[in-house]
Design a protein around this motif. Sequence first.
Motif, PDB file in Angstrom:
ATOM      1  N   VAL A  61       0.821  -1.213   0.000  1.00  0.00           N
ATOM      2  CA  VAL A  61       0.000   0.000   0.000  1.00  0.00           C
ATOM      3  C   VAL A  61       0.853   1.260   0.000  1.00  0.00           C
ATOM      4  O   VAL A  61       0.765   2.075  -0.909  1.00  0.00           O
ATOM      5  CB  VAL A  61      -0.984   0.020   1.199  1.00  0.00           C
ATOM      6  CG1 VAL A  61      -1.874   1.243   1.130  1.00  0.00           C
ATOM      7  CG2 VAL A  61      -1.831  -1.241   1.221  1.00  0.00           C
ATOM      8  N   GLY A  62       1.663   1.441   1.018  1.00  0.00           N
ATOM      9  CA  GLY A  62       2.472   2.655   1.107  1.00  0.00           C
ATOM     10  C   GLY A  62       3.082   2.798   2.489  1.00  0.00           C
ATOM     11  O   GLY A  62       3.043   1.877   3.291  1.00  0.00           O
ATOM     12  N   SER A  63       3.628   3.944   2.755  1.00  0.00           N
ATOM     13  CA  SER A  63       4.286   4.237   4.017  1.00  0.00           C
ATOM     14  C   SER A  63       3.359   3.927   5.198  1.00  0.00           C
ATOM     15  O   SER A  63       2.211   4.359   5.222  1.00  0.00           O
ATOM     16  CB  SER A  63       4.703   5.704   4.044  1.00  0.00           C
ATOM     17  OG  SER A  63       5.251   6.036   5.273  1.00  0.00           O
ATOM     18  N   THR A  64       3.872   3.173   6.170  1.00  0.00           N
ATOM     19  CA  THR A  64       3.066   2.725   7.312  1.00  0.00           C
ATOM     20  C   THR A  64       3.823   2.937   8.611  1.00  0.00           C
ATOM     21  O   THR A  64       5.005   2.640   8.690  1.00  0.00           O
ATOM     22  CB  THR A  64       2.713   1.227   7.172  1.00  0.00           C
ATOM     23  OG1 THR A  64       2.084   1.014   5.920  1.00  0.00           O
ATOM     24  CG2 THR A  64       1.791   0.774   8.279  1.00  0.00           C
ATOM     25  N   GLN A  65       3.119   3.457   9.636  1.00  0.00           N
ATOM     26  CA  GLN A  65       3.702   3.639  10.948  1.00  0.00           C
ATOM     27  C   GLN A  65       2.731   3.134  12.005  1.00  0.00           C
ATOM     28  O   GLN A  65       1.529   3.329  11.888  1.00  0.00           O
ATOM     29  CB  GLN A  65       3.966   5.122  11.228  1.00  0.00           C
ATOM     30  CG  GLN A  65       4.968   5.752  10.306  1.00  0.00           C
ATOM     31  CD  GLN A  65       5.089   7.245  10.558  1.00  0.00           C
ATOM     32  OE1 GLN A  65       4.196   7.866  11.116  1.00  0.00           O
ATOM     33  NE2 GLN A  65       6.198   7.823  10.125  1.00  0.00           N
ATOM     34  N   ILE A  66       3.282   2.519  13.062  1.00  0.00           N
ATOM     35  CA  ILE A  66       2.445   2.099  14.184  1.00  0.00           C
ATOM     36  C   ILE A  66       2.235   3.317  15.090  1.00  0.00           C
ATOM     37  O   ILE A  66       3.192   3.934  15.521  1.00  0.00           O
ATOM     38  CB  ILE A  66       3.109   0.964  14.979  1.00  0.00           C
ATOM     39  CG1 ILE A  66       3.232  -0.280  14.109  1.00  0.00           C
ATOM     40  CG2 ILE A  66       2.300   0.646  16.235  1.00  0.00           C
ATOM     41  CD1 ILE A  66       3.947  -1.445  14.770  1.00  0.00           C
ATOM     42  N   ILE A  67       0.982   3.688  15.325  1.00  0.00           N
ATOM     43  CA  ILE A  67       0.658   4.828  16.167  1.00  0.00           C
ATOM     44  C   ILE A  67       0.460   4.389  17.609  1.00  0.00           C
ATOM     45  O   ILE A  67       1.014   4.975  18.521  1.00  0.00           O
ATOM     46  CB  ILE A  67      -0.606   5.565  15.653  1.00  0.00           C
ATOM     47  CG1 ILE A  67      -0.299   6.159  14.292  1.00  0.00           C
ATOM     48  CG2 ILE A  67      -1.051   6.631  16.634  1.00  0.00           C
ATOM     49  CD1 ILE A  67      -1.480   6.824  13.658  1.00  0.00           C
ATOM     50  N   SER A  68      -0.348   3.350  17.807  1.00  0.00           N
ATOM     51  CA  SER A  68      -0.565   2.872  19.175  1.00  0.00           C
ATOM     52  C   SER A  68      -0.768   1.360  19.184  1.00  0.00           C
ATOM     53  O   SER A  68      -1.262   0.782  18.224  1.00  0.00           O
ATOM     54  CB  SER A  68      -1.772   3.565  19.811  1.00  0.00           C
ATOM     55  OG  SER A  68      -2.947   3.131  19.191  1.00  0.00           O
ATOM     56  N   LEU A  69      -0.374   0.757  20.294  1.00  0.00           N
ATOM     57  CA  LEU A  69      -0.521  -0.678  20.510  1.00  0.00           C
ATOM     58  C   LEU A  69      -0.998  -0.858  21.939  1.00  0.00           C
ATOM     59  O   LEU A  69      -0.346  -0.401  22.871  1.00  0.00           O
ATOM     60  CB  LEU A  69       0.828  -1.378  20.291  1.00  0.00           C
ATOM     61  CG  LEU A  69       0.884  -2.886  20.450  1.00  0.00           C
ATOM     62  CD1 LEU A  69      -0.009  -3.561  19.432  1.00  0.00           C
ATOM     63  CD2 LEU A  69       2.301  -3.373  20.288  1.00  0.00           C
ATOM     64  N   ALA A  70      -2.166  -1.483  22.117  1.00  0.00           N
ATOM     65  CA  ALA A  70      -2.730  -1.627  23.455  1.00  0.00           C
ATOM     66  C   ALA A  70      -3.418  -2.972  23.596  1.00  0.00           C
ATOM     67  O   ALA A  70      -3.860  -3.575  22.615  1.00  0.00           O
ATOM     68  CB  ALA A  70      -3.739  -0.524  23.711  1.00  0.00           C
ATOM     69  N   ASP A  71      -3.512  -3.443  24.846  1.00  0.00           N
ATOM     70  CA  ASP A  71      -4.253  -4.675  25.127  1.00  0.00           C
ATOM     71  C   ASP A  71      -5.737  -4.363  25.130  1.00  0.00           C
ATOM     72  O   ASP A  71      -6.181  -3.361  25.694  1.00  0.00           O
ATOM     73  CB  ASP A  71      -3.852  -5.248  26.480  1.00  0.00           C
ATOM     74  CG  ASP A  71      -2.501  -5.934  26.409  1.00  0.00           C
ATOM     75  OD1 ASP A  71      -2.143  -6.414  25.328  1.00  0.00           O
ATOM     76  OD2 ASP A  71      -1.816  -5.988  27.448  1.00  0.00           O
ATOM     77  N   GLN A  72      -6.512  -5.223  24.498  1.00  0.00           N
ATOM     78  CA  GLN A  72      -7.961  -5.054  24.419  1.00  0.00           C
ATOM     79  C   GLN A  72      -8.582  -5.740  25.623  1.00  0.00           C
ATOM     80  O   GLN A  72      -8.229  -6.863  25.958  1.00  0.00           O
ATOM     81  CB  GLN A  72      -8.475  -5.676  23.112  1.00  0.00           C
ATOM     82  CG  GLN A  72      -9.862  -5.305  22.738  1.00  0.00           C
ATOM     83  CD  GLN A  72      -9.994  -3.849  22.322  1.00  0.00           C
ATOM     84  OE1 GLN A  72      -9.064  -3.087  22.315  1.00  0.00           O
ATOM     85  NE2 GLN A  72     -11.193  -3.479  21.981  1.00  0.00           N
ATOM     86  N   LYS A  73      -9.524  -5.093  26.292  1.00  0.00           N
ATOM     87  CA  LYS A  73     -10.156  -5.676  27.481  1.00  0.00           C
ATOM     88  C   LYS A  73     -11.405  -6.426  27.121  1.00  0.00           C
ATOM     89  O   LYS A  73     -12.053  -6.184  26.167  1.00  0.00           O
ATOM     90  CB  LYS A  73     -10.485  -4.575  28.489  1.00  0.00           C
ATOM     91  CG  LYS A  73      -9.246  -3.963  29.057  1.00  0.00           C
ATOM     92  CD  LYS A  73      -9.583  -2.854  30.039  1.00  0.00           C
ATOM     93  CE  LYS A  73      -8.312  -2.221  30.572  1.00  0.00           C
ATOM     94  NZ  LYS A  73      -8.582  -1.128  31.463  1.00  0.00           N
TER      95      LYS A  73
END
Length: 73
Positions: A61-73
Amino acid sequence: QKVVLQVTMKCQKCRTQALKVAAKQEGVSFVGLEGEKKDKVVVIGDGVDFIKLTNNLRKKVGSTQIISLADQK
C-alpha cells in the motif's frame, strides 16, 4: 490486542487494499478505518504479528507507521 496504524493512502482502492492485507493476517478478528481522512487502519486480534503486518502494508500500500498498541479488554 489493538493496534492503530497510520497508512499513506491516496484513493479508495488503496484503502480497500490496506483492509484486505490486514484481514489476511493470522489472528485478526476486526479491521476498520478511522480518522478524518480515513488514513488510520485499526486492527484487533489475538496473536497477530504486527511487525509482519506493518511490513506487508508498506510493500503493498504505502508508508506505514504504528501509532498505538494496546491490550484489548
